[in-house]
Design a protein around this motif. Sequence first.
Motif, short mmCIF file in Angstrom:
data_model
loop_
_atom_site.label_atom_id
_atom_site.label_comp_id
_atom_site.label_asym_id
_atom_site.label_seq_id
_atom_site.Cartn_x
_atom_site.Cartn_y
_atom_site.Cartn_z
N PHE A 1 0.85 -1.19 0.00
CA PHE A 1 0.00 0.00 0.00
C PHE A 1 0.89 1.24 0.00
O PHE A 1 2.06 1.20 0.40
CB PHE A 1 -0.95 0.01 1.20
CG PHE A 1 -0.26 0.15 2.54
CD1 PHE A 1 -0.15 1.40 3.16
CD2 PHE A 1 0.26 -0.95 3.20
CE1 PHE A 1 0.48 1.52 4.40
CE2 PHE A 1 0.88 -0.83 4.43
CZ PHE A 1 0.99 0.41 5.03
N SER A 2 0.33 2.33 -0.49
CA SER A 2 1.05 3.61 -0.46
C SER A 2 0.20 4.63 0.27
O SER A 2 -1.04 4.57 0.24
CB SER A 2 1.36 4.10 -1.88
OG SER A 2 0.18 4.49 -2.55
N PHE A 3 0.88 5.56 0.96
CA PHE A 3 0.18 6.61 1.67
C PHE A 3 0.90 7.93 1.44
O PHE A 3 2.12 8.01 1.58
CB PHE A 3 0.11 6.32 3.17
CG PHE A 3 -0.69 7.33 3.93
CD1 PHE A 3 -2.07 7.36 3.83
CD2 PHE A 3 -0.07 8.27 4.75
CE1 PHE A 3 -2.82 8.30 4.53
CE2 PHE A 3 -0.80 9.21 5.45
CZ PHE A 3 -2.19 9.22 5.34
N CYS A 4 0.13 8.94 1.06
CA CYS A 4 0.65 10.29 0.83
C CYS A 4 0.16 11.20 1.95
O CYS A 4 -1.05 11.32 2.17
CB CYS A 4 0.20 10.83 -0.52
SG CYS A 4 0.81 9.88 -1.92
N ASN A 5 1.09 11.83 2.61
CA ASN A 5 0.77 12.65 3.78
C ASN A 5 0.99 14.13 3.46
O ASN A 5 1.75 14.82 4.11
CB ASN A 5 1.64 12.22 4.97
CG ASN A 5 1.20 12.92 6.25
OD1 ASN A 5 0.05 13.25 6.41
ND2 ASN A 5 2.15 13.13 7.15
N ARG A 6 0.32 14.60 2.42
CA ARG A 6 0.44 16.02 2.06
C ARG A 6 -0.45 16.86 2.97
O ARG A 6 -1.44 16.39 3.50
CB ARG A 6 0.03 16.24 0.60
CG ARG A 6 0.80 15.39 -0.41
CD ARG A 6 0.42 15.79 -1.82
NE ARG A 6 1.05 14.92 -2.80
CZ ARG A 6 0.47 13.86 -3.34
NH1 ARG A 6 -0.76 13.54 -2.97
NH2 ARG A 6 1.10 13.12 -4.23
#
Length: 652
Positions: free
Chosen positions: A440-445
């Motif tokens: 899985f990928s997670f973007c914390n913008r």
Amino acid sequence: MEIGTQQLYNGDKVLNEFHADETYQVLRQTEQEPGYKEEKLYDYSLGVQYSISGYGVCYTFPINSDAPGMDESGSFSIASLLWLSNSLKYLGQIIFEHRSGYNVHVWESTEINRVMSGKTYDKVVTTQYLSSSYQNDLFNGYSLVAASMKLYRKNEKHRDYYDSNSDLPEYEYHEALQVEDCFKKPEERLNLKFYLTCKDSDGCIQKSQDSVYEMKELFRSSLLGQLGISTTRVADIDFKFQKEVIEADVTFLEAPKISEVLPSETKTLEPQFIKKLHETVTSSEEKCLRYHASFVPHGAAIVYCADGNVCFSTTNEKDVKESEAGAFCSVYTDPYKKLNRLGREKPLSDLHDHILGYLGHITFNMNLDEKAKAVAFQVTDVVAQSEDAEERKQPFDILYHDSQFDKLDGVNTVMIPGVDRFGDCYRACSQNKDIPCETFSFCNRKDKKECVVSIWSEPQIKNNLASDSGKKCSFGGYVTSANTEFYEDCDIYILKSSEKYSVTGTKLVSQVLYTEVDLDLDQCAALCDDDQSCKSFNFCPKGKASSRCQITSYSIGDPKTQSVDSSICHNFELNVKSKAEELSDNTLKSKVSGFSGGGVGGITMLFLFIGLFSGFVGSYVYTKVKSGEMNKFKDNFGWSKQEDDDENQTQF
């Protein structure tokens, strides 16, 4: 021992509270003044100082000559801490001027050419003020009131004592002399289970429960004495009394880095022109120092130069002369002769094996009955705490930094809308029983959070991986070169194999296909994951026997399965319905793409599950958009929800 003092520095009142143990050579100092508080723990046996700020940040320093209660050799004593001399002379009683109407007894000593904090003074006059007391056992019949010290070459020091006690509660004593705040990371902690037995005494295990505090101290003392490690590395000991054995769960902390303990300075040197005592080649300063820690003597100075991985020691520190044409090197000294002692501190990676080498030697005697002789307790086994260790470790690994799955096809990579916390994204992958999620990928913008789950496993990714100057990852098959790109606030993660399995208990499957040894839990899970016939596995952590991984094609929940009980081993079963590695591309399409039929219900339940973890219950609108481009399905999901927590907050 606990001591409270009050001193004046430049007109400001400073309160100090000391907790000290001379036997274990450790002291904790809490220093408070208006608007400021700092905790310091001194481990004199290793020559290390841990400083913990009011914000909870921990720093490691070499111990210096100003450390409370330290003498010229680097050792700690209560006498030095209290400014007590061997030649105190009783002067009589006076009315103490700092406390109106307080009658005190006065002792005084005079020392010539006294060395303090690395400086020599012509004369030092120390005055001790004590009051009569029959409730304090630090001094026979007296209680500390104050002390003053006149240093001829320096201003007078004065210290008031507001409390002193040598009989602290056991829990307060150990809490005060611990340094857990400096070792919070999972890899800096190790849990081991010790099995203790007692001999030649009926009911000794039952009786020992009445003396648990005494047993804990005796066990700690035997443990430290045999293993040769510092008391600050034993964070906790917890006893569990079983019918025939006592289990002691012990938490160990990582050894301090020698490069942070020894004083050092950076110099420009030409190593080829310096006379050497011992020399080797190492890849780091820490390895260099550990190499020289094995020598007696180890030299006056130890030098490490990153340019060429040069590592050597010198007989004379004056031989280490700087040169403008030289390379930058670190020069370490050992003023209190602690290097050899630091070298004996085993890192956590070696500690379990080190302890197993002392089985049979970790013993202690304890009186359980006033009329009976002391009972001998002995450690018979030491087992790795696989369950607790796995719970403390991250259940995932980072595959690629600054990357994400950018182009989503709804088959191999699926966007999970509304997920704005890392922990929820992890659970969307790890706890989904309908999609065989592997990564899985997670973007914390700050302005946008994105969670993508994927059926791609690490081998599938590696087999199709290409790179573009480290800024872009490219994959073959369904994931093309445009599918993963460089994103500063995004990372791709892979679940650890053991996270796909849940522990069923200590009842083990007897019908074993085969057994492997010397594997950890995650390696055992990966072995089962790669075997299509594996339905569950038994795992026995390492003790005096090697760890065992038993692969079986039976489920412990099946009534036909033969089983056996264990006190150490556990059985694990697969969480998800099917393994991603076993699925063909066509199977993947039928199970994942479109999420038609039961799959729609499954993914809808997944979203509800995520919503509950995020802390809200609301209405969800599920929208499906179907595209026939290139004979592939591509699903886009949209849903509305109530506002959640702060969107810039990432929690796990």
